[in-house]
Design an enzyme around this catalytic site. Structure first.
Site: not given
Length: 402
Positions: A141, A171, A248
């Site tokens: 993402h 992901d 992230s």
């Protein structure tokens, strides 16, 4: 020698004050030592060495006089291999589409300048270097819907990175930059993690480069459904180390400075909870993306849930089933025209074994299926209305989202 009454009073006062000061000083020293002991326990700085549980040698780095602890030692080893990733992507402008409505055009006027059909969206995430020649791992993402990104190294260099592959199911994404002799991370093992072990996160939350947070492993094998992302195929590591937007794609480390997971900030409402993709999963996906450019995931097409007395009643009511067992893994639903449906599995079946291995949680089933290959025959033993039956299901490829 004769003492006056006044002198005697002064001497008595000094004696009493001196005793009181001695008692107060002793108490202050005791409190001071107690506070120092508590602080020392928190920082884990124990000169001359920091003893770390589960370390092969029991010791990570000498602390000496500079008070360096195992956290700082781990960060010093890994920090140079953590990067910031800036992604820029074009997205549709919903206002532009709305203004195409004739009624709105009449309201705002035909001569108004048209709104741009696309707008630029910028995001920042983290990543870490796998190889000296510039192979990076990050979250899907972070780099989704873009071909190139800007990668900033800890030494200040900023390089263009090419997005080699993206796997939205786990992901995980990989990026390549043109550079040599880069610092790299050391991959660890997440298979035997125990709640309570140290967890160290490094990343760039809110654009603050190389931020370090620490906590513990809170839990392991959290299913995608439990975490609130049922479209993912990952058994997550849960930690209380702070993971915020920008973290992230950064590494989650153990006490030895080895990468045990990839941090992913996927729950905006998860106060005090962070989640990470186990490094074994991330590394396997990264290898396939670098070699093939894409990943195929085995797919059965079942929706599962772990049973409990309360959960059993709820599932029976919601799905009009008649499950009798209080424990196990129940199949709540079967996707139409899926491998599971073609193989004979039905809602209400309680899974007992997968390929002959007893299973107790849906996370175990997910792991066993994910470890197989597309097209493999998977033997699923179930309890169906009190009768044990085994069905052979040939896995298909996980359908791509459109």
């Amino acid at each position: 020698m004769k003492l006056s009454l006044k002198q005697l009073g002064v001497y008595l006062f000094l004696v009493v004050f001196g005793c009181g000061a001695g008692l107060f000083g002793s108490r202050y020293l005791l409190l001071q030592n107690s506070s120092f002991q508590q602080l020392r326990n928190v920082t884990m700085a124990s000169p001359p060495e920091s003893v770390v549980p589960n370390s092969p040698s029991g010791v990570i780095g000498a602390t000496g006089g500079d008070n360096v602890n195992f956290i700082a030692t781990a960060v010093q080893k890994v920090g140079p291999a953590v990067v910031r990733i800036n992604a820029t992507r074009k997205v549709a402008n919903p206002i532009s589409d709305a203004l195409k409505n004739p009624l709105l055009r009449r309201f705002f006027g035909e001569d108004e300048q048209p709104m741009p059909e696309e707008r630029i969206e910028r995001g920042t995430g983290s990543g870490f270097i796998l190889s000296e020649d510039g192979e990076l791992l990050t979250n899907a993402h972070v780099v989704a819907d873009t071909d190139t990104v800007q990668v900033t190294l800890k030494d200040g260099r900023s390089l263009e990175g090419k997005v080699v592959g993206v796997d939205s199911v786990t992901d995980v994404a990989v990026v390549k930059i043109k550079a040599n002799h880069l610092p790299t991370v050391k991959l660890g093992n997440s298979q035997n993690l125990i709640p309570g072990q140290w967890a160290i996160a490094i990343g760039n939350p809110l654009g603050l480069d190389n931020t370090v947070t620490i906590g513990i492993i809170s839990a392991t094998d959290r299913t995608s459904t439990q975490v609130g992302v049922p479209d993912k195929r990952v058994s997550f590591i849960q930690t209380d180390a702070a993971i915020n937007p920008g973290n992230s794609g950064g590494p989650l480390l153990n006490a030895q400075g080895e990468v045990i997971g990839v941090n992913t900030a996927i729950r905006a409402d998860a106060q005090g909870l962070g989640f990470a993709i186990p490094i074994e999963t991330a590394a396997r996906i990264a290898n396939e993306l670098f070699t093939k450019g894409r990943v195929e995931h085995p797919f059965l097409g079942v929706e599962m849930a772990d049973l409990s007395p309360i959960k059993k009643q709820q599932i029976n009511q919601e799905n009009q089933l008649n499950i009798q067992q209080d424990v196990g893994i129940v199949i709540k639903g079967v996707t139409g025209d899926s491998p599971a449906k073609r193989g004979g599995l039905l809602p209400g079946d309680v899974i007992q074994k997968v390929n002959g291995k007893p299973v107790k949680t849906s996370a175990q089933v997910q792991k066993l299926v994910e470890s197989s290959k597309v097209g493999d025959i998977i033997a699923i033993e179930v309890n169906r209305s009190g009768k044990i039956q085994t069905f052979k299901v040939q896995s298909g490829a996980y359908p791509e989202r459109k």
